[in-house]
Scaffold this active site. Structure first.
Site: not given
Ligand code: GLU
Length: 514
Positions: A265-266
């Site tokens: 994920s970011k």
């Protein structure tokens, strides 16, 4: 007759493009081009609540940076325009109505308050978030529980309503995924998804099926996170009578975080200090910028190469592929089922290999842009090319060209005189004073001339060239790094070379006297 190959990337414009999204595009694109087919980009923007200004332009900029040019898209046009689902709004209702007429869908008049009450009423320990499904629909306000006349009256009165799919109870449906083989679902696990919303917009589920059909899509590759939606889509293809035209599907494995399990994920990127988006993305609501591979100093060739290798290989040990080679070699049957762990060190390795492999001319634009961003103007194109050739093997990211090469264009920002000082003495000072004179008088300014003069002078002073090279390097570049020191002197020219030697010798002498 075999089918024309038409694949699509169907992003929703909701924000920056995660590298997993770009890999999905890439696999679609490689497959299409390998088969001589068409690559279509369709913008799935029916969920207006998730629409984000600028996200569509960002998607097309990113594709262009990667060298992926769609054959058809809202930007490129094509025979199936419009390619933005919001612009196709009027066309979807008829299919939803058709499904209602055939008994595969129904009108639901429940208000948001009714739905909220349902979630509270049917909540149990085993079922903490009850869904509108085969059992619960019996208790709600819809055309299955109301009489035909009541339904008609509500519709005639313009009562807000949605159209929901009527998922069968306890049936097994399956399809063959190009990566996973046969995949089966029990229909009881899926709720009665909304197909058409109260505002007349289709949901993703209806729109994706209708448009894949109308746009004659032959293959649809998408992220594994869409697998749970497949049973809804399968039934829609069947019930709309289009089953023979259903695209072949492949659900691509996830890109996993480097540590632990789960999707990259970011937040993992922020936590571990690497980019996760293709290029910088500024969220228009928060104004927060998430850094991208592009601005982090990756070459598009390297980015495409490393993405292709996340979950695919050609069966040999080869790791470096241009996009043209990928098109030739790509095949879906070599895409792995399991998730691919993202390894940032390996990603940098690809970039380093691509920087080494690229010529100075190929790198020139990207490098001069990085210099311009740092406020260093480059007026001498041939010096830029010399610099790139001299330092590219030492650069992993494009930004490294600043640290490794800015001394070609300007005085080093700092000079590590402390590294020379302890061994500085009068003999060395004399040597450099004479070197300045010799170089000032020199009519030849090639690497070997400079080296020869330097060595002859060292011999005359009975000094070992080895002891003098490090001081010279530090004078010219500021520290203990960089390519061959005489190459540098040759490249930066007489004026700059002499000036820097003079300046640092002066500083050292000053230091020796005080
Ligand atoms: N619009 C979906 C997305 O945002 C596309 C999923 C699909 O390819 O079917 O990813």
């Amino acid at each position: 007759m075999s089918r024309k190959i038409r694949v699509r990337f169907a992003p929703s414009p909701t924000g920056g493009l995660h590298l997993g999204g770009v890999r999905t595009v890439l696999f679609n694109y490689l497959f299409a081009k390998k088969q001589g087919g068409e690559f279509i980009v369709r913008i799935e923007d029916t969920d207006q609540t998730r629409f984000v200004e600028g996200a569509e332009a960002y998607i097309f900029d990113t594709l262009a940076w990667c060298g992926i040019i769609p054959d058809e898209s809202p930007l490129h046009g094509g025979p199936f325009a419009p390619y933005r689902q919001s612009e196709r709004k009027a066309g979807y209702r008829q299919y939803a109505e058709q499904l209602v007429k055939d008994g595969y869908a129904y009108y639901a008049f429940d208000t948001p308050a009714d739905l909220e009450a349902m979630r509270v009423e049917f909540k149990t320990a085993e079922n903490p978030s009850p869904q509108y499904n085969q059992l619960i629909r019996e208790k709600m306000r819809n055309s299955l529980t109301l009489s035909e006349a009541e339904t008609k009256a509500l519709l005639d009165a313009g009562t807000p309503h949605v159209i929901r799919i009527k998922m069968p109870l306890n049936e097994t449906i399956s399809f063959t995924d190009m990566i996973r083989g046969e995949v089966s679902f029990n229909t009881s696990q899926v709720d009665d998804k909304v197909l058409l919303k109260a505002d007349g917009m289709p949901t993703y589920h209806l729109a994706v099926v209708v448009d894949d059909y109308l746009m004659k899509i032959s293959h649809a590759f998408r992220g594994e996170e869409w697998l749970p939606s497949a049973p809804v889509h399968l039934l829609l293809w069947k019930w709309l009578g289009w089953q023979a035209d259903m695209p072949e599907w492949a659900h691509l494995p996830l890109i996993l975080k480097p540590d632990g399990n789960g999707k990259l994920s970011k937040r993992d990127g922020d936590r571990l200090g690497f980019p996760v988006f293709a290029s910088d993305w500024t969220d228009p609501k928060t104004n927060e910028t998430t850094i991208g591979f592009k601005q982090h100093g990756f070459l598009p060739e390297a980015f495409v190469n490393l993405l292709a290798m996340l979950g695919w290989n050609d069966g040999t040990d080869q790791e470096i592929f241009s996009i043209e080679e990928l098109i030739q070699r790509f095949s879906m049957d070599r895409v792995h089922k399991g998730g691919a762990k993202f390894d940032y060190e390996k990603a940098k390795w690809y970039n380093h290999e691509w920087i080494k492999k690229s010529s100075a001319i190929e790198l020139a634009n990207a490098v001069s842009k990085i210099y311009a961003d740092k406020g260093i103007a480059i007026n001498d194109e041939s010096l830029l090319l010399k610099m790139i050739d001299a330092v590219k093997d030492r650069c992993t990211l494009l930004n490294d060209f600043i640290q490794q090469g800015s001394f070609f264009f300007q005085m080093p920002e700092s000079i590590d005189t402390a590294a020379i000082q302890p061994k500085w003495d009068e003999k060395k000072n004399q040597f450099f004073v004479e070197l300045i004179r010799a170089y000032e008088l020199s009519t030849l300014w090639e690497t070997h001339d400079l080296e020869r003069e330097f060595k002859e002078l060292a011999a005359a002073h009975q000094l070992k060239p080895g002891e003098l090279m490090l001081p010279l390097r530090i004078m010219l570049v500021g520290g203990k790094f960089g390519p061959g020191v005489f190459d540098i002197a040759a490249a930066i020219g007489k004026t700059a070379t002499v000036h820097r030697i003079k300046l640092v010798t002066g500083i050292l002498e000053q230091g020796a006297r005080t």
